[in-house]
Design a protein around this motif. Structure first.
Motif, PDB file in Angstrom:
ATOM      1  N   VAL A 240       0.837  -1.199   0.000  1.00 50.01           N
ATOM      2  CA  VAL A 240       0.000   0.000   0.000  1.00 50.01           C
ATOM      3  C   VAL A 240       0.869   1.244   0.000  1.00 50.01           C
ATOM      4  CG1 VAL A 240      -1.790   1.290   1.234  1.00 50.01           C
ATOM      5  CG2 VAL A 240      -1.865  -1.214   1.192  1.00 50.01           C
ATOM      6  N   HIS A 241       1.895   1.237   0.836  1.00 49.77           N
ATOM      7  CA  HIS A 241       2.777   2.406   0.937  1.00 49.77           C
ATOM      8  C   HIS A 241       3.450   2.730  -0.387  1.00 49.77           C
ATOM      9  CE1 HIS A 241       3.346   1.436   5.506  1.00 49.77           C
ATOM     10  NE2 HIS A 241       2.108   1.745   5.190  1.00 49.77           N
ATOM     11  N   ASP A 242       3.721   1.708  -1.193  1.00 48.01           N
ATOM     12  CA  ASP A 242       4.472   1.895  -2.438  1.00 48.01           C
ATOM     13  C   ASP A 242       3.588   2.190  -3.638  1.00 48.01           C
ATOM     14  OD1 ASP A 242       6.788   1.459  -1.015  1.00 48.01           O
ATOM     15  OD2 ASP A 242       6.979  -0.647  -1.593  1.00 48.01           O
ATOM     16  N   LEU A 243       2.290   2.324  -3.440  1.00 41.54           N
ATOM     17  CA  LEU A 243       1.401   2.611  -4.556  1.00 41.54           C
ATOM     18  C   LEU A 243       1.781   3.937  -5.214  1.00 41.54           C
ATOM     19  CD1 LEU A 243      -2.080   1.660  -3.048  1.00 41.54           C
ATOM     20  CD2 LEU A 243      -0.929   0.496  -4.941  1.00 41.54           C
ATOM     21  N   ALA A 244       1.929   3.902  -6.530  1.00 35.56           N
ATOM     22  CA  ALA A 244       2.244   5.130  -7.255  1.00 35.56           C
ATOM     23  C   ALA A 244       1.055   6.081  -7.253  1.00 35.56           C
ATOM     24  CB  ALA A 244       2.652   4.800  -8.692  1.00 35.56           C
ATOM     25  N   GLU A 245      -0.163   5.516  -7.214  1.00 29.26           N
ATOM     26  CA  GLU A 245      -1.377   6.320  -7.208  1.00 29.26           C
ATOM     27  C   GLU A 245      -2.262   5.854  -6.046  1.00 29.26           C
ATOM     28  OE1 GLU A 245      -2.041   8.849  -9.048  1.00 29.26           O
ATOM     29  OE2 GLU A 245      -0.341   8.714 -10.441  1.00 29.26           O
ATOM     30  N   PRO A 246      -2.014   6.331  -4.851  1.00 33.37           N
ATOM     31  CA  PRO A 246      -2.801   5.856  -3.706  1.00 33.37           C
ATOM     32  C   PRO A 246      -4.247   6.346  -3.696  1.00 33.37           C
ATOM     33  CG  PRO A 246      -1.298   7.598  -3.030  1.00 33.37           C
ATOM     34  CD  PRO A 246      -0.939   7.262  -4.445  1.00 33.37           C
ATOM     35  N   GLU A 247      -4.504   7.484  -4.316  1.00 37.34           N
ATOM     36  CA  GLU A 247      -5.835   8.071  -4.218  1.00 37.34           C
ATOM     37  C   GLU A 247      -6.939   7.142  -4.719  1.00 37.34           C
ATOM     38  OE1 GLU A 247      -8.257  12.100  -5.587  1.00 37.34           O
ATOM     39  OE2 GLU A 247      -6.069  12.063  -5.634  1.00 37.34           O
ATOM     40  N   PRO A 248      -6.832   6.565  -5.922  1.00 35.94           N
ATOM     41  CA  PRO A 248      -7.916   5.674  -6.356  1.00 35.94           C
ATOM     42  C   PRO A 248      -8.043   4.425  -5.499  1.00 35.94           C
ATOM     43  CG  PRO A 248      -6.107   5.671  -7.951  1.00 35.94           C
ATOM     44  CD  PRO A 248      -5.840   6.779  -6.992  1.00 35.94           C
ATOM     45  N   ALA A 249      -6.933   3.942  -4.957  1.00 36.65           N
ATOM     46  CA  ALA A 249      -6.992   2.753  -4.102  1.00 36.65           C
ATOM     47  C   ALA A 249      -7.752   3.048  -2.817  1.00 36.65           C
ATOM     48  CB  ALA A 249      -5.579   2.265  -3.795  1.00 36.65           C
ATOM     49  N   VAL A 250      -7.475   4.181  -2.201  1.00 36.82           N
ATOM     50  CA  VAL A 250      -8.192   4.545  -0.978  1.00 36.82           C
ATOM     51  C   VAL A 250      -9.659   4.806  -1.290  1.00 36.82           C
ATOM     52  CG1 VAL A 250      -8.370   6.191   0.925  1.00 36.82           C
ATOM     53  CG2 VAL A 250      -6.110   5.485   0.102  1.00 36.82           C
ATOM     54  N   ARG A 251      -9.917   5.465  -2.406  1.00 32.79           N
ATOM     55  CA  ARG A 251     -11.298   5.751  -2.781  1.00 32.79           C
ATOM     56  C   ARG A 251     -12.081   4.455  -3.011  1.00 32.79           C
ATOM     57  NH1 ARG A 251     -13.353  10.432  -4.121  1.00 32.79           N
ATOM     58  NH2 ARG A 251     -11.329  11.365  -4.604  1.00 32.79           N
ATOM     59  N   ASP A 252     -11.446   3.475  -3.666  1.00 37.42           N
ATOM     60  CA  ASP A 252     -12.110   2.186  -3.882  1.00 37.42           C
ATOM     61  C   ASP A 252     -12.460   1.525  -2.554  1.00 37.42           C
ATOM     62  OD1 ASP A 252     -11.981   2.424  -6.620  1.00 37.42           O
ATOM     63  OD2 ASP A 252     -10.274   1.065  -6.880  1.00 37.42           O
ATOM     64  N   SER A 253     -11.538   1.617  -1.578  1.00 39.33           N
ATOM     65  CA  SER A 253     -11.802   1.026  -0.269  1.00 39.33           C
ATOM     66  C   SER A 253     -12.930   1.767   0.447  1.00 39.33           C
ATOM     67  CB  SER A 253     -10.527   1.045   0.579  1.00 39.33           C
ATOM     68  OG  SER A 253     -10.686   0.286   1.757  1.00 39.33           O
ATOM     69  N   MET A 254     -12.933   3.076   0.348  1.00 45.00           N
ATOM     70  CA  MET A 254     -14.031   3.862   0.914  1.00 45.00           C
ATOM     71  C   MET A 254     -15.369   3.422   0.313  1.00 45.00           C
ATOM     72  SD  MET A 254     -12.285   7.664   0.780  1.00 45.00           S
ATOM     73  CE  MET A 254     -13.797   8.527   1.242  1.00 45.00           C
ATOM     74  N   ASP A 255     -15.387   3.275  -1.009  1.00 43.84           N
ATOM     75  CA  ASP A 255     -16.620   2.888  -1.692  1.00 43.84           C
ATOM     76  C   ASP A 255     -17.067   1.489  -1.273  1.00 43.84           C
ATOM     77  OD1 ASP A 255     -16.606   5.305  -3.006  1.00 43.84           O
ATOM     78  OD2 ASP A 255     -15.796   4.511  -4.884  1.00 43.84           O
ATOM     79  N   HIS A 256     -16.094   0.586  -1.131  1.00 48.75           N
ATOM     80  CA  HIS A 256     -16.416  -0.781  -0.725  1.00 48.75           C
ATOM     81  C   HIS A 256     -17.044  -0.792   0.668  1.00 48.75           C
ATOM     82  CE1 HIS A 256     -16.072  -5.066   0.071  1.00 48.75           C
ATOM     83  NE2 HIS A 256     -15.429  -4.765   1.190  1.00 48.75           N
ATOM     84  N   VAL A 257     -16.438  -0.078   1.596  1.00 46.68           N
ATOM     85  CA  VAL A 257     -16.954  -0.051   2.962  1.00 46.68           C
ATOM     86  C   VAL A 257     -18.334   0.607   3.001  1.00 46.68           C
ATOM     87  CG1 VAL A 257     -16.592   0.884   5.272  1.00 46.68           C
ATOM     88  CG2 VAL A 257     -14.669  -0.108   4.022  1.00 46.68           C
ATOM     89  N   SER A 258     -18.462   1.742   2.351  1.00 46.07           N
ATOM     90  CA  SER A 258     -19.742   2.459   2.359  1.00 46.07           C
ATOM     91  C   SER A 258     -20.856   1.627   1.746  1.00 46.07           C
ATOM     92  CB  SER A 258     -19.614   3.780   1.612  1.00 46.07           C
ATOM     93  OG  SER A 258     -18.705   4.656   2.238  1.00 46.07           O
ATOM     94  N   ALA A 259     -20.560   0.995   0.612  1.00 46.25           N
ATOM     95  CA  ALA A 259     -21.575   0.184  -0.064  1.00 46.25           C
ATOM     96  C   ALA A 259     -21.945  -1.029   0.770  1.00 46.25           C
ATOM     97  CB  ALA A 259     -21.066  -0.250  -1.436  1.00 46.25           C
ATOM     98  N   GLY A 260     -20.951  -1.654   1.406  1.00 51.13           N
ATOM     99  CA  GLY A 260     -21.222  -2.828   2.214  1.00 51.13           C
ATOM    100  C   GLY A 260     -22.086  -2.503   3.416  1.00 51.13           C
ATOM    101  N   VAL A 261     -21.793  -1.393   4.059  1.00 54.84           N
ATOM    102  CA  VAL A 261     -22.575  -0.973   5.220  1.00 54.84           C
ATOM    103  C   VAL A 261     -23.990  -0.590   4.779  1.00 54.84           C
ATOM    104  CG1 VAL A 261     -22.795   0.798   7.001  1.00 54.84           C
ATOM    105  CG2 VAL A 261     -20.571  -0.267   6.575  1.00 54.84           C
ATOM    106  N   ALA A 262     -24.114   0.134   3.671  1.00 55.07           N
ATOM    107  CA  ALA A 262     -25.425   0.564   3.194  1.00 55.07           C
ATOM    108  C   ALA A 262     -26.282  -0.636   2.774  1.00 55.07           C
ATOM    109  CB  ALA A 262     -25.268   1.526   2.023  1.00 55.07           C
ATOM    110  N   ALA A 263     -25.651  -1.638   2.157  1.00 55.89           N
ATOM    111  CA  ALA A 263     -26.389  -2.805   1.729  1.00 55.89           C
ATOM    112  C   ALA A 263     -26.987  -3.556   2.895  1.00 55.89           C
ATOM    113  CB  ALA A 263     -25.472  -3.731   0.919  1.00 55.89           C
ATOM    114  N   GLU A 264     -26.213  -3.652   3.962  1.00 57.92           N
ATOM    115  CA  GLU A 264     -26.711  -4.333   5.154  1.00 57.92           C
ATOM    116  C   GLU A 264     -27.844  -3.540   5.795  1.00 57.92           C
ATOM    117  OE1 GLU A 264     -26.924  -7.140   8.313  1.00 57.92           O
ATOM    118  OE2 GLU A 264     -26.033  -7.198   6.312  1.00 57.92           O
ATOM    119  N   ALA A 265     -27.689  -2.212   5.810  1.00 51.48           N
ATOM    120  CA  ALA A 265     -28.721  -1.367   6.416  1.00 51.48           C
ATOM    121  C   ALA A 265     -30.041  -1.467   5.657  1.00 51.48           C
ATOM    122  CB  ALA A 265     -28.243   0.083   6.479  1.00 51.48           C
ATOM    123  N   GLY A 266     -29.925  -1.671   4.328  1.00 50.12           N
ATOM    124  CA  GLY A 266     -31.136  -1.724   3.514  1.00 50.12           C
ATOM    125  C   GLY A 266     -31.708  -3.116   3.379  1.00 50.12           C
ATOM    126  N   ALA A 267     -31.035  -4.104   3.965  1.00 56.18           N
ATOM    127  CA  ALA A 267     -31.499  -5.499   3.811  1.00 56.18           C
ATOM    128  C   ALA A 267     -32.784  -5.735   4.605  1.00 56.18           C
ATOM    129  CB  ALA A 267     -30.406  -6.441   4.303  1.00 56.18           C
TER     130      ALA A 267
END
Length: 267
Positions: A240-267
Motif C-alpha cells: 500500500v505504501h508503495d502505490l504510485a497512485e494511492p488516491e484511487p486505491a483509498v477511494r475504492d476502499s471507501m466505496d467498498h466499505v460504504s456500499a457494504g454498510v449501506a447494503a446491510e442497512a437496507g437489507a
C-alpha cells in the motif's frame, strides 16, 4: 460514514500533500505520526498547525505514545514532550499503545501509568486514546482490560479507546464499547495463507472484498450501537505504501466499505 486518513497510509507523501490527498478524498480529519513518517521529528508544531489550517483539516491524533503502560525511564519526559507538541500543532488526542514485545505489565502498573498521564493530558486539553494491541505478545490485548484500568485510574473523562478492526480480530474480542470509543482504525488482511495468530502489521492492507477480519461486520455493529466518530484508514503493508497512485486505491476502499454498510442497512 465519517472517514479519516492516517498518514501511514501514504508515508511517502510530504505532510502538505497528505493533507491535500485527504481533502480530495472528501475527508476533513487526519492522523499524523511520530514513527512512519516521523512528522513530529521533522516538522515544527507551529508549521504543522499552519499547514492543517491551510488545507482545512483537523488533526484527530498523533500516533503514538509507546509504551504508555511502562511508566519508567524516559517515558514521562517523552510523554510531556509529545503532549506539548500535540497541543501546539492543534491535535485533539494522543494515541497510546501498550508494550508489545512479550513483556508482561501488571494491571496495577497500567493503572499507575494512566493516572500519571491523566494530568499531562488534562492540562493541555487532550484526549488519551488507549489502543489495545491484539498480538499474542501484547501486554494489553483487550478493550475490556483497558476500560477497567481507565476506571481504576479515575480517567473516565480523559480517556477513550481506539477500536482497531485488526487488533479486535486478533484478540478474539466479541464485545463492542461504542460509548468508550473515540476512534476506529480500519485495515484488512487478505492473505489467505497466514493464520490469525501469525498476522502482523505487514499484512494490513486497504479493506476490500477479500478481507478476512470482518471489517464490515465490525463497522455495522459500531454504527448500530450508536458510534458516530471517525473511521481512519491505517494500512501498514508496504504494497500500500508503495502505490504510485494511492488516491484511487483509498477511494475504492471507501466505496467498498460504504456500499457494504449501506447494503446491510437496507437489507
Amino acid at each position: 460514514m465519517r472517514f479519516a486518513l492516517n498518514h501511514i497510509t501514504t508515508p511517502n507523501l510530504a505532510l502538505p500533500d497528505f493533507f491535500e490527498l485527504a481533502r480530495r478524498l472528501g475527508m476533513t480529519e487526519v492522523e499524523i505520526r511520530n514513527d512512519l513518517p516521523d512528522v513530529v521529528g521533522a516538522w515544527a508544531a507551529a508549521d504543522v498547525r499552519t499547514e492543517a489550517e491551510k488545507a482545512g483539516v483537523t488533526i484527530l491524533s498523533i500516533n503514538a505514545l509507546y509504551p504508555f503502560n511502562d511508566w519508567s525511564g524516559d517515558l514521562p519526559e517523552r510523554a510531556i514532550a509529545l503532549a506539548d507538541y500535540a497541543a501546539a500543532c492543534g491535535a485533539k488526542a494522543l494515541v497510546m499503545c501498550p508494550r508489545n514485545d512479550g513483556t508482561e505489565i501488571a494491571s496495577d502498573r497500567v493503572i499507575a501509568a494512566l493516572a500519571a498521564m491523566k494530568p499531562i493530558l488534562d492540562e493541555r486539553g487532550l484526549t488519551g486514546l488507549v489502543e489495545p494491541l491484539g498480538f499474542p505478545v501484547s501486554s494489553l490485548r483487550t478493550k475490556r482490560e483497558a476500560i477497567a484500568a481507565i476506571e481504576a485510574a479515575g480517567g473516565r473523562e480523559t480517556y477513550r479507546l481506539v477500536h482497531d478492526t485488526f487488533h479486535h480480530h486478533l484478540a478474539g474480542e466479541a464485545e463492542f464499547f461504542p460509548d468508550w470509543t473515540g476512534l476506529v482504525h480500519i485495515s484488512g488482511v487478505t492473505d489467505p495463507g497466514v493464520a490469525v495468530a501469525d498476522m502482523l502489521d505487514d499484512h494490513r492492507v486497504l479493506v476490500d472484498g477479500s478481507d478476512r477480519l470482518g471489517n464490515l461486520a465490525q463497522i455495522r455493529a459500531l454504527l448500530a450501537a450508536g458510534f458516530e466518530g471517525p473511521y481512519s484508514f491505517e494500512p501498514f503493508a508496504t504494497e500500500v505504501h508503495d502505490l504510485a497512485e494511492p488516491e484511487p486505491a483509498v477511494r475504492d476502499s471507501m466505496d467498498h466499505v460504504s456500499a457494504g454498510v449501506a447494503a446491510e442497512a437496507g437489507a
